[in-house]
Design a protein around this motif. Structure first.
Motif, mmCIF file in Angstrom:
data_model
loop_
_atom_site.group_PDB
_atom_site.id
_atom_site.type_symbol
_atom_site.label_atom_id
_atom_site.label_comp_id
_atom_site.label_asym_id
_atom_site.label_seq_id
_atom_site.Cartn_x
_atom_site.Cartn_y
_atom_site.Cartn_z
ATOM 1 N N GLU A 71 17.956 60.599 66.909
ATOM 2 C CA GLU A 71 16.615 60.023 66.844
ATOM 3 C C GLU A 71 15.993 59.827 68.214
ATOM 4 N N GLY A 72 16.646 60.330 69.257
ATOM 5 C CA GLY A 72 16.103 60.195 70.609
ATOM 6 C C GLY A 72 16.307 58.824 71.203
ATOM 7 N N LEU A 73 17.336 58.092 70.771
ATOM 8 C CA LEU A 73 17.635 56.758 71.291
ATOM 9 C C LEU A 73 18.824 56.828 72.237
ATOM 10 N N ILE A 74 18.747 56.071 73.302
ATOM 11 C CA ILE A 74 19.868 55.946 74.231
ATOM 12 C C ILE A 74 20.781 54.855 73.692
ATOM 13 N N CYS A 75 21.993 55.228 73.328
ATOM 14 C CA CYS A 75 22.914 54.311 72.649
ATOM 15 C C CYS A 75 24.082 53.991 73.559
#
Length: 367
Positions: free
Chosen positions: A115-119
């Protein structure tokens, strides 16, 4: 003459009925082919005179053949009502979606989700999601803690065993309960333009503390749902989804990771994450005056923004505390107190409405 017809045939025979009725028949918007309108027994239809009794499984409907009534049914929209249990039920905190491979790999500490999130995963199962626009989501499933801050830092939602806080601009809604389950007390409060409104679940009276003191009032309170977390996290955040994956990877490559004394410092997208040896994790976003501190070993959190300062803990002094300017709210699981305009009121240990003489002070938060 008796007329017998099924609901499924109603749409097909409307033109014939309209010619025999002075009022036109409006087609119903209900799907007659979907349950529970599909009859369980084709022979379970009987009728005479001006009405019919149709049996569908366990449902019995009396359908008058009147165009005005059908028009009213067609124009109405069914509403879904949530039935709230009278017992205190704290729903489990939902895990952030798409928790990446780091959720099952202790060696992988950072990643980029689909989803294009930095985790980011830190010690004690602390999950941190950061969007390209700067939205922050911190989750500790083991302690049922979830904190979300919008990209513009104007909305914050906090889920904690001792209560929930939903802040939107200068408006703040609070529901507080005893996370240790020693009692079944539930308190509601709202910080708004008129002052602080509060009530108890088992007392059907709303109270308002303003600059004039304590008085009864009429007000509504928001039921802080689980899905508020996604609403806040995605609020004013436009760079997310699969189209943001490449940009998130590039942002990850620009991050820095350093060790200083016994602390681990990770900086990315103008957000600094500090992991200390005692289990405390700090997330700072200086550009929006956001600071989040969490200690999963004690179940403690502290959130500071331009609008509010909130703390909660499950340690030696379980509590929920909120400060907005000179307004205060404090709940220790039994005594509930709010302060506004120099006046303090709330519910004492006997569950009685009380005006307190001493001020509400900031509890000691030893993370």
């Amino acid at each position: 003459m008796d007329v017998t017809q099924t609901i499924g045939d109603m749409n097909q025979t409307q033109d014939a009925n309209q010619s025999n009725d002075e009022s036109p028949v409006v087609a119903t918007s209900l799907n007659s082919d979907a349950p529970p309108f599909v009859p369980s027994d084709s022979s379970g239809i009987s009728g005479s005179g001006d009405s019919q009794t149709q049996t569908y499984g366990t449902f019995t409907l009396k359908v008058p053949l009147d165009s005005k009534i059908w028009r009213s049914i067609s124009a109405s929209t069914p509403q879904n009502h949530r039935i709230l249990s009278k017992k205190l039920s704290v729903p489990p905190v939902p895990l952030p979606i798409n928790f990446i491979s780091a959720a099952n790999n202790h060696n992988l500490m950072t990643d980029v989700s689909s989803e294009g999130l930095i985790c980011i995963r830190r010690q004690d199962n602390i999950f941190i999601d950061i969007s390209l626009d700067g939205a922050i989501r911190v989750a500790c499933p083991t302690q049922k803690i979830l904190i979300c801050v919008s990209a513009m830092a104007t909305n914050i939602v906090i889920y904690h065993p001792n209560g929930r806080i939903f802040q939107s601009q200068s408006h703040v809604d609070v529901v507080a309960f005893d996370g240790t389950y020693q009692n079944n007390l539930v308190r509601y409060a709202k910080f708004w333009t008129k002052g602080i409104s509060f009530m108890a679940r088992d007392i059907p009276v709303v109270y308002l503390v303003d600059e004039g003191g304590l008085r009864s009032s009429i007000d509504n309170f928001v039921h802080i749902r689980n899905d508020y977390a996604m609403e806040v996290f995605n609020s004013r955040s436009v760079r997310h989804g699969s189209c943001a994956f490449v940009d998130a990877v590039n942002m990850m490559q620009k991050s820095t990771h350093t060790l200083r004394n016994s602390s681990e410092i990770f900086e990315i997208n103008q957000i600094r994450i500090i992991s200390n040896s005692d289990g405390t994790i700090s997330i700072d976003r200086p550009t929006k005056s956001i600071t989040i501190r969490i200690n999963p070993r004690k179940g403690g959190i502290a959130v500071t923004s331009f609008h509010i300062h909130a703390t909660a803990s499950m340690g030696k002094s379980p509590h929920l505390f909120l400060r907005q300017g000179d307004r205060r709210l404090h709940f220790d699981g039994t005594v509930f107190c709010v302060r506004n305009g120099g006046y303090s009121a709330g519910f004492d240990e006997r569950n009685q409405v009380t005006i307190f003489n001493k001020k509400v002070t900031l509890p000691h938060m030893n993370l």
